[in-house]
Design a protein around this motif. Structure first.
Motif, PDB file in Angstrom:
ATOM      1  N   GLY A 102       0.832  -1.188   0.000  1.00  0.00           N
ATOM      2  CA  GLY A 102       0.000   0.000   0.000  1.00  0.00           C
ATOM      3  C   GLY A 102       0.868   1.240   0.000  1.00  0.00           C
ATOM      4  N   ASP A 131      -7.768  13.610   6.866  1.00  0.00           N
ATOM      5  CA  ASP A 131      -8.527  12.842   5.885  1.00  0.00           C
ATOM      6  C   ASP A 131      -8.720  13.709   4.637  1.00  0.00           C
ATOM      7  OD1 ASP A 131     -10.209  11.230   4.496  1.00  0.00           O
ATOM      8  OD2 ASP A 131     -11.871  11.314   5.929  1.00  0.00           O
ATOM      9  N   THR A 185     -10.073  11.702  -2.747  1.00  0.00           N
ATOM     10  CA  THR A 185      -9.214  11.500  -3.914  1.00  0.00           C
ATOM     11  C   THR A 185      -9.077  12.808  -4.692  1.00  0.00           C
ATOM     12  OG1 THR A 185     -10.087   9.269  -4.054  1.00  0.00           O
ATOM     13  CG2 THR A 185      -8.858  10.068  -5.943  1.00  0.00           C
ATOM     14  N   ALA A 226      -5.935   9.510   6.009  1.00  0.00           N
ATOM     15  CA  ALA A 226      -6.924   8.638   5.368  1.00  0.00           C
ATOM     16  C   ALA A 226      -7.328   9.194   4.013  1.00  0.00           C
ATOM     17  CB  ALA A 226      -8.134   8.503   6.268  1.00  0.00           C
ATOM     18  N   VAL A 264     -11.004   6.290   4.329  1.00  0.00           N
ATOM     19  CA  VAL A 264     -10.449   4.956   4.547  1.00  0.00           C
ATOM     20  C   VAL A 264      -8.994   5.097   4.983  1.00  0.00           C
ATOM     21  CG1 VAL A 264      -9.966   2.715   3.514  1.00  0.00           C
ATOM     22  CG2 VAL A 264     -11.928   4.060   2.723  1.00  0.00           C
ATOM     23  N   ALA A 313      -5.141   4.115   5.687  1.00  0.00           N
ATOM     24  CA  ALA A 313      -4.192   3.280   4.944  1.00  0.00           C
ATOM     25  C   ALA A 313      -3.764   2.117   5.823  1.00  0.00           C
ATOM     26  CB  ALA A 313      -2.995   4.117   4.531  1.00  0.00           C
ATOM     27  N   ASN A 320      -7.868  -2.670   5.122  1.00  0.00           N
ATOM     28  CA  ASN A 320      -8.577  -1.914   4.091  1.00  0.00           C
ATOM     29  C   ASN A 320      -8.038  -2.219   2.703  1.00  0.00           C
ATOM     30  OD1 ASN A 320     -10.192  -0.726   5.994  1.00  0.00           O
ATOM     31  ND2 ASN A 320      -8.845   1.036   6.262  1.00  0.00           N
ATOM     32  N   ILE A 321      -6.728  -2.503   2.611  1.00  0.00           N
ATOM     33  CA  ILE A 321      -6.155  -2.806   1.303  1.00  0.00           C
ATOM     34  C   ILE A 321      -6.607  -4.196   0.857  1.00  0.00           C
ATOM     35  CG2 ILE A 321      -4.012  -3.298   0.077  1.00  0.00           C
ATOM     36  CD1 ILE A 321      -2.749  -1.021   1.711  1.00  0.00           C
ATOM     37  N   GLN A 369     -10.589  -1.604  -0.317  1.00  0.00           N
ATOM     38  CA  GLN A 369     -11.229  -0.302  -0.119  1.00  0.00           C
ATOM     39  C   GLN A 369     -10.255   0.852  -0.258  1.00  0.00           C
ATOM     40  OE1 GLN A 369     -12.937  -1.064   3.743  1.00  0.00           O
ATOM     41  NE2 GLN A 369     -14.982  -1.234   2.861  1.00  0.00           N
ATOM     42  N   TYR A 370      -8.994   0.582   0.044  1.00  0.00           N
ATOM     43  CA  TYR A 370      -8.004   1.663  -0.010  1.00  0.00           C
ATOM     44  C   TYR A 370      -7.427   1.733  -1.417  1.00  0.00           C
ATOM     45  CZ  TYR A 370      -4.093   4.631   1.321  1.00  0.00           C
ATOM     46  OH  TYR A 370      -3.187   5.660   1.406  1.00  0.00           O
ATOM     47  N   GLN A 371      -7.485   2.930  -1.972  1.00  0.00           N
ATOM     48  CA  GLN A 371      -7.208   3.089  -3.391  1.00  0.00           C
ATOM     49  C   GLN A 371      -5.734   2.935  -3.773  1.00  0.00           C
ATOM     50  OE1 GLN A 371      -8.578   6.889  -4.727  1.00  0.00           O
ATOM     51  NE2 GLN A 371      -8.356   6.355  -6.894  1.00  0.00           N
ATOM     52  N   SER A 407      -2.722   1.103  -3.723  1.00  0.00           N
ATOM     53  CA  SER A 407      -1.925  -0.098  -3.486  1.00  0.00           C
ATOM     54  C   SER A 407      -1.317  -0.596  -4.790  1.00  0.00           C
ATOM     55  CB  SER A 407      -2.789  -1.188  -2.837  1.00  0.00           C
ATOM     56  OG  SER A 407      -3.832  -1.534  -3.705  1.00  0.00           O
TER      57      SER A 407
END
Lengths: 302, 280
Positions: B114, B127, B130, B218, B222, B224, B228-229, B233-235, B237
């Motif tokens: 990640g 937080d 994107t 976050a 979400v 890190a 979550n990865i 869910q975590y973008q 990675s």
């Protein structure tokens, strides 16, 4: 007779050892030159001389890659010139102080200090720049650009930091060479100047320094070479973005360009980095040619 | 003359001892039923250093006769060495490029990494979305106050062109080559140090490199984290690839043993142990 017969092979062997050593050095220079040219020119062909050397956009990994290294070349020139312009007066006056003004005791303290400056590894300069200079520069940057809407804040990693670090790094070179040049000025010149009624400072600036000119110039050119070739220290303080070399911009030098991107580059990107190396090589070679010219000139003067 | 003779006798004697030693050595290897011995060489991504060090150490403990050497030359350099045949495995902290695949390199994903977005510890923004992250990195937003934080300029820190982390970060956010970096640094450690010491700085690093000197923020609410990865869910990675020339089954016994070990329980424990995520 016997003695002579024994000596001859020994001399021959010694001679051949010297020759081999000389050949190693010459071979190294030649092979480096050939290698740099062989590796550095393909990108000039593939990208084109003008878009490569005079392009201002460096996007080597883009979909439509651009390999303009003009800002990088410019940064190396401006950064080196600025550090030499700032460093040489300080160095020259230090040399004058050491040779003409200071008493023996003081020289005993200052001279080793200058020598020590030369012995400190460049990464230490970088570290100090990173920890002390950059935060200071960031404060200055915040003050200068307090009302600016367009300035991109760099956190203090900028051209000024790099120039200051370079300036300090070239000091010992210039001081040492200039000091020995000034020391080599014949005492009669000073005596003649004093005899004509000139004061001490007058003598230093009108007689001693002009007489030591070529030696001092040698020091300056060596300083330029040192500043141009330094990579480690400025890599740590300059920020590393490819920008126009303005005082508060994060910048990238020819040397740091190689240091930072060689590890991951591939294909044309890698080729271009070799061209960057070639450009640096040509610069350093030119500086050395100038140096040799100056030295030759000095010999002819005498 | 006599001295010479003595030296010769001594040399012959030593040779005999050596030969005896090597003979017994051979015997013991055979007794241990087909234990592999030799050298496996890896080269590539600096981001994979932690993983490779831990994996090779644990692997060599299990197979004392095998030596694993890893060089950290960068993803592209590693795959290049693989293609040229100078190493057995090329490490890349990104998916292989088409050109690399065409030259015969096969992508073996061994782990997922990640990317954490980090700020200095005093930053009050915990937080971002994107879109906000994209606007920070493209230079549209230049002050934390625009994101609900303190009135502090944003110092945008990234990696140099060609870095696997930068490639992954920009690709995942679809901001390739439109980033406006204030600083481009050439190692994860440098990014950590700069972000930690610069007020208002933002940077990105491998998730497992994050430490107490910085805070990771976050993304879209979400955090890190590994969970979550894995949950997808975590973008931010990316895959860790150990590339080989041809499929693993076509490799030497040594290299096969290496991959067997990675896929064994011990190997998987090493991967999770260094903060990486197991691929499906």
């Amino acid at each position: 007779m016997k003695n002579k017969a024994q000596k001859k092979p020994a001399e021959k062997i010694a001679e051949s050892i010297f020759t081999v050593c000389a050949i190693v050095a010459i071979f190294a220079v030649c092979s480096i030159t050939v290698y740099m040219i062989a590796k550095g020119t393909p990108a000039l062909r593939n990208v084109g001389v003008s878009p490569l050397l005079f392009g201002t956009s460096w996007k080597p990994t883009a979909q439509d890659p651009q390999y303009g290294i003009f800002y990088i070349i410019l940064t190396s020139i401006v950064g080196t010139a600025a550090s030499v312009l700032l460093g040489v007066p300080v160095a020259l006056l230090t040399a004058v102080f050491l040779t003409e003004v200071a008493g023996k005791k003081l020289v005993g303290i200052v001279y080793p200090a200058v020598e020590l400056l030369a012995a400190i590894p460049s990464v230490i300069y970088g570290l100090l720049g990173l920890m002390l200079l950059n935060p200071l520069m960031y404060k200055l940057e915040k003050m200068v650009f307090a009302d600016s809407a367009t300035h991109q804040f760099t956190g203090g990693s900028n051209l000024i930091s790099a120039v200051i670090v370079l300036e300090i790094m070239i000091l010992p070179t210039v001081v040492n060479v200039s000091a020995s040049a000034i020391r080599a000025v014949p005492e009669e010149l000073r005596a003649a100047s004093f005899a004509l009624g000139a004061g001490k400072i007058q003598t230093i600036f009108k007689v001693t320094i002009p007489a030591a000119k070529s030696g001092i110039m040698t020091g300056v050119v060596l300083g330029i070479g040192r500043a141009l070739g330094e990579a480690m220290a400025i890599n740590m303080v300059a920020g590393g973005s490819v920008n126009l070399p303005l005082p508060f911009n994060s910048v990238r030098f020819l040397t740091t360009q190689l240091v930072s991107e060689m590890g991951y580059a591939e294909g044309l990107h890698r080729q271009v980095l070799f061209t960057v190396g070639l450009v640096l090589y040509v610069f350093i070679m030119s500086v050395n040619l100038i140096l040799q010219k100056i030295r030759k000139g000095a010999v002819m003067d005498e | 003359m006599k001295k010479n003779w003595m030296i010769k006798t001594a040399a012959v004697g030593m040779l005999a001892v050596l030969m005896a030693g090597s003979l017994t050595g051979c015997g013991s290897t055979e007794a241990n039923a087909a234990k592999l011995s030799g050298k496996i060489s890896l080269a590539g991504s600096t981001s994979m250093e932690k993983l490779c060090e831990a994996m090779s150490e644990s692997f060599m403990e299990a197979n004392p006769e095998i030596t694993v050497t890893v060089e950290y030359t960068g993803s592209s350099a590693g795959v290049e060495s693989l293609v040229q045949g100078s190493v057995d495995v090329g490490n890349a902290s990104r998916g292989l490029k088409d050109g690399e695949k065409e030259s015969g390199a096969v992508e073996n994903i061994v782990a997922i990494d990640g990317i954490a977005v980090i700020t200095d510890k005093n930053n009050t923004v915990k937080d971002v979305t994107t879109e906000q992250l994209v606007s920070i990195y493209t230079g549209e937003v230049s002050n934390w106050s625009e994101l609900g934080g303190n009135d502090e300029a944003i110092v945008v820190i990234g990696r140099e062109a060609g870095s696997g982390t930068r490639g992954a970060f920009e690709e995942l956010l679809e901001i390739e080559d439109i980033c406006a970096y204030a600083q481009e640094l050439d190692s994860t450690g440098a990014v950590l140090a700069k972000v930690a010491s610069t007020p208002g700085a933002i940077g990105y690093i491998s998730l497992d490199a994050a430490d107490d000197s910085i805070q990771s923020i976050a993304l879209n609410g979400v955090a890190a984290t590994e969970e979550n990865i894995v949950a997808g869910q975590y973008q931010l990675s990316r895959p860790f690839v150990m590339a080989t020339m041809g499929e693993i089954a076509e490799q030497s016994e040594l290299v096969q043993a290496w991959f067997d070990y990675i896929h064994s329980e011990d190997g998987q424990a090493v991967i999770t142990g260094v903060g990486l995520i197991l691929p499906e």
